[in-house]
Write an enzyme that holds these catalytic residues in place. Structure first.
Site, short mmCIF file in Angstrom:
data_model
loop_
_atom_site.label_atom_id
_atom_site.label_comp_id
_atom_site.label_asym_id
_atom_site.label_seq_id
_atom_site.Cartn_x
_atom_site.Cartn_y
_atom_site.Cartn_z
N TRP A 26 0.82 -1.23 0.00
CA TRP A 26 0.00 0.00 0.00
C TRP A 26 0.85 1.27 0.00
CZ3 TRP A 26 1.63 2.65 4.15
CH2 TRP A 26 2.12 1.93 5.25
N ASN A 27 2.13 1.18 0.37
CA ASN A 27 2.90 2.42 0.53
C ASN A 27 3.36 3.00 -0.81
OD1 ASN A 27 4.80 0.42 0.15
ND2 ASN A 27 6.30 1.33 1.52
N LYS A 59 -1.82 -8.59 -7.54
CA LYS A 59 -2.70 -8.60 -6.35
C LYS A 59 -2.33 -7.40 -5.49
CE LYS A 59 -2.67 -9.85 -2.15
NZ LYS A 59 -3.45 -8.74 -1.55
N SER A 65 -5.44 -4.60 0.11
CA SER A 65 -6.84 -4.18 0.26
C SER A 65 -6.94 -2.70 0.63
CB SER A 65 -7.56 -5.04 1.29
OG SER A 65 -6.81 -5.06 2.48
N SER A 80 6.33 -7.06 4.17
CA SER A 80 7.07 -7.34 5.41
C SER A 80 7.93 -8.60 5.28
CB SER A 80 6.09 -7.51 6.57
OG SER A 80 5.45 -8.77 6.46
N GLU A 93 11.15 -8.16 -1.82
CA GLU A 93 11.67 -6.84 -1.40
C GLU A 93 11.00 -6.57 -0.06
OE1 GLU A 93 11.77 -3.43 -0.37
OE2 GLU A 93 10.70 -2.75 -2.17
N LEU A 94 11.77 -6.75 1.03
CA LEU A 94 11.17 -6.84 2.37
C LEU A 94 11.58 -5.67 3.25
CD1 LEU A 94 11.75 -10.70 2.68
CD2 LEU A 94 9.79 -9.50 1.73
N CYS A 147 10.21 1.38 2.81
CA CYS A 147 11.19 0.38 3.32
C CYS A 147 12.59 0.96 3.38
CB CYS A 147 11.25 -0.83 2.40
SG CYS A 147 9.71 -1.47 1.90
N GLU A 197 11.65 -1.72 12.21
CA GLU A 197 11.19 -0.65 11.34
C GLU A 197 10.03 0.09 12.00
OE1 GLU A 197 11.16 -1.08 6.51
OE2 GLU A 197 9.89 -2.39 7.65
C1 SIN Z 1 9.32 0.62 -0.81
O1 SIN Z 1 9.27 1.25 0.22
O2 SIN Z 1 8.88 -0.54 -0.86
C2 SIN Z 1 9.90 1.16 -2.09
C3 SIN Z 1 10.65 2.43 -1.94
C4 SIN Z 1 11.24 2.95 -3.22
O3 SIN Z 1 11.04 2.40 -4.30
O4 SIN Z 1 11.96 3.94 -3.14
#
Ligand code: SIN
Length: 492
Positions: A165-166, A189, A192, A244, A265-266, A299, A394
Site C-alpha cells: 500500500w505504501n 494482487k 486491500s 514485510s 523486497e522486504l 522500506c 522498522e
Molecule cells: C518501498 O518502500 O517498498 C519502495 C521504496 C522505493 O522504491 O523507493
C-alpha cells in the site's frame, strides 16, 4: 460512493479510471461470491469505495487465463511488446493528476509525493519498454569443433505480483514492467488498502492494448487464501512480493511446494550516519528527504540516525528546526508535506516504539504527540540507544531517533548489527572514508552524501532478511527470464 468535492484536484466522480471490479482475461468482473470490501481514506476516515472481494476460485480463473495467454504473448516480437509498454507509459503520464489524486485518497500520501510516484512508476515502464529489445543471449566458444553452443533467454511464464500500500503504483510497474517486457503475463494482487490505483493502472493497461489474459488484477481482502493460491498453483512460475519480512518468509515457504521462483523486497532498518567531517546542511537535507518520505512509510526510510559526537549538537539543532517546519494534514491540500499513517495498526506501532524509547531513557526534542485520526506529529527523539525497539525494528512512521557515536569502527558495527540489509546512508567529505564505509556496510543499497537512492536505472533490493532479487535497472529483467542452453552437435 467516491465523495469528490469540487476542490478535489485532478479527478472527476465519473472518471473511467475509477474502477471497483477486478480484471480477468480482458473483462471487468465481480467476485463469484459477489462479496466486496471497503476502501477508506486514511486522512478523513471516509469510505471511498466498495471493491470486488475475490476468492480462490476467481484467482484460479485469472491464473488459467494468464497461462492460456502466455504462448501467443511471448511469441510477439520484442518490438511489439515494447510498443505495448510504451503505450501504457504514455497513458500513465497523460493521467498523472487523476492517478496522483486517487493515490492520495486511498493511501494518504501527500499530492507532491503521489505526483512524484506517478512519474517514478511510469519510468519503470519506459525503462523496460527499452530493455524488452535487449534480451540478448550468448554464443559460447565450443569445447569441441563439431559443436556450437548457444544461450537464449526465455520468458519465465505466469508472474504473480503482490504489491504494498505504501507505493500503490510504482511497485506494480517495477514488477509488471520486466515481466511484460520478457513475455510473461501478470496477475497483480494489490493490497486491500489501495486497490483503486491498481485498478486505474489496469484500465490504462487495457487501453494500451495488452491482449486478454496478459494483464490481470485480482482485488481481495483474503490475503492468506489468495497468497496461498498464487504460491502453490503450479501454473504460476514466478512470484514477486514487496512487503514485510514475516510475510515474505511465509510466501517463500509456500512457493517451495513447486519451487516457484521468488523475488522478495522486504523490510529494512536503515541507518543514517553523519560523520564529523560531513557537510551538516547537506546531511540535514538528506535525512529529511529519506526519513519523512511518505510520512516515514517506505522500506528505505531512515530508521535510526547515528551522529558523531563532535557535530551532534549542530545536527540535532538544524534537523529539529527542519522537522518543526513540516506541515501535517490531508494530502489533497498540496501545501501539506506529511499525511496520515495508513491505519490504526501503523499508528499503534509508532506509539509503542515511542513509549518503549521514552521508558528506556530517550527524550523528545520535537513532536511526540498523536494528532486527530491517523495523523502523528513529525518527531525527533534524542539520547537514543540500541536497546530501544525503535533502533531494531522498522518504525514505519514519522519518528527520527538519534544516537551519538565516536568512532568509525563503532558506528559500522552498530549499523550492521541487524538482520536487515536494505538501504543505508552516510555523510562524509573524506573520499577514503566514503569507499571504506560503503564497502563495510552490509546493505543492498548505500546512499553516500545522498538521502534518496531510488531510480529505475539502478538495482533496488536488499540482502540478509531484507530479501532477494533486484528490481529496475539492467539487472531487473533477469529475474523474469529463464536461461536455456542449446548444444548443436554434428557440425562439420
Ligand atoms: C518501498 O518502500 O517498498 C519502495 C521504496 C522505493 O522504491 O523507493
Amino acid at each position: 460512493m467516491m465523495n469528490l468535492s469540487p476542490a478535489t484536484p485532478g479527478l472527476t466522480a465519473n472518471s473511467p479510471l475509477f474502477r471497483t471490479k477486478s480484471f480477468i482475461n480482458g473483462a471487468w468482473v465481480d467476485a463469484l461470491s459477489a462479496e466486496t470490501f471497503t476502501v477508506t481514506n486514511p486522512a478523513t476516515g471516509e469510505v471511498i469505495a466498495s471493491v470486488a472481494d475475490l476468492g480462490q476460485a476467481d484467482v484460479r480463473a485469472a491464473i488459467e487465463a494468464a497461462h492460456v495467454a502466455w504462448p501467443a504473448y511471448r511469441d510477439l516480437t520484442a518490438k511489439e511488446r515494447s510498443a505495448l509498454l510504451r503505450n501504457w507509459f504514455t497513458l500513465i503520464l497523460e493521467h498523472k493528476e487523476e492517478l496522483a489524486t486517487l493515490m492520495t485518497m486511498e493511501c494518504g500520501k501527500v499530492l507532491t509525493e503521489t505526483r512524484g510516484e506517478v512519474a517514478y512508476g511510469a519510468s519503470f515502464i519506459e525503462w523496460f519498454a527499452e530493455e524488452a529489445k535487449r534480451i540478448y543471449g550468448d554464443v559460447i566458444p565450443a569445447n569441441t569443433n563439431d559443436k556450437r553452443l548457444v544461450v537464449i533467454k526465455q520468458s519465465i511464464g505466469v508472474v504473480a505480483a503482490i504489491t504494498p500500500w505504501n507505493f500503490p503504483l510504482a511497485m506494480i510497474t517495477r514488477k509488471a514492467g520486466p515481466a511484460l517486457a520478457a513475455g510473461s503475463p501478470v496477475i497483480v494482487k494489490p493490497p486491500s488498502e489501495t486497490p483503486l490505483t491498481a485498478l486505474a493502472m489496469t484500465y490504462l493497461a487495457e487501453k494500451a492494448g495488452f491482449p486478454p489474459g496478459v494483464f490481470n488484477t485480482v482485488t481481495t481482502s483474503k490475503n492468506a487464501e489468495i497468497g496461498l493460491e498464487l504460491c502453490e498453483n503450479s501454473k504460476v512460475r514466478k512470484l514477486s512480493f514487496t512487503g514485510s519480512t514475516a510475510t515474505g518468509k511465509l510466501l517463500m515457504r509456500q512457493c517451495a511446494a513447486n519451487l516457484t521462483k521468488v523475488s522478495l523486497e522486504l523490510g529494512g532498518n536503515a541507518p543514517f550516519i553523519v560523520f564529523d567531517d560531513a557537510d551538516i546542511d547537506a546531511a540535514v537535507t538528506g535525512a529529511m528527504a529519506s526519513k519523512f518520505r511518505n510520512s516515514g512509510q517506505t522500506c528505505v526510510c531512515v530508521n535510526r540516525l547515528y551522529v558523531h559526537d563532535a557535530v551532534y549538537d549542530e545536527f540535532v539543532r538544524k534537523f529539529s528546526d527542519a522537522v518543526t517546519a513540516l506541515r501535517v494534514g490531508n494530502g489533497l491540500d498540496s501545501t501539506n508535506q506529511q499525511g496520515p499513517l495508513i491505519n490504526e495498526k501503523g499508528l499503534s506501532k509508532v506509539k509503542h516504539h515511542l513509549e518503549d524509547a521514552l521508558a528506556k531513557g530517550a527524550r523528545i526534542r520535537v513532536g511526540g504527540q498523536a494528532l486527530d485520526g491517523l495523523f502523528f506529529q513529525p518527531t525527533v527523539l534524542i539520547d537514543v540507544t540500541d536497546e530501544m525497539i525503535i533502533t531494531r525494528e522498522e518504525v514505519f512512521g514519522p519518528v527520527a531517533p538519534i544516537a551519538r557515536f565516536t568512532s568509525e569502527a563503532e558506528v559500522i558495527q552498530l549499523a550492521n548489527n541487524t538482520p536487515y540489509g536494505l538501504a543505508a546512508y552516510f555523510y562524509s567529505k573524506d573520499v577514503s572514508r566514503c569507499w571504506r564505509v560503503a564497502e563495510a556496510l552490509e546493505y543492498g543499497m548505500v546512499g553516500i552524501n545522498e538521502g534518496l537512492v531510488s531510480t529505475e536505472v539502478a538495482p533496488f533490493g536488499g540482502i540478509k532478511e531484507s530479501g532477494m532479487g533486484r528490481e529496475g535497472s539492467k539487472y531487473g529483467m533477469d529475474y523474469y527470464l529463464e536461461i536455456k542452453y542449446l548444444c548443436f552437435g554434428g557440425i562439420s
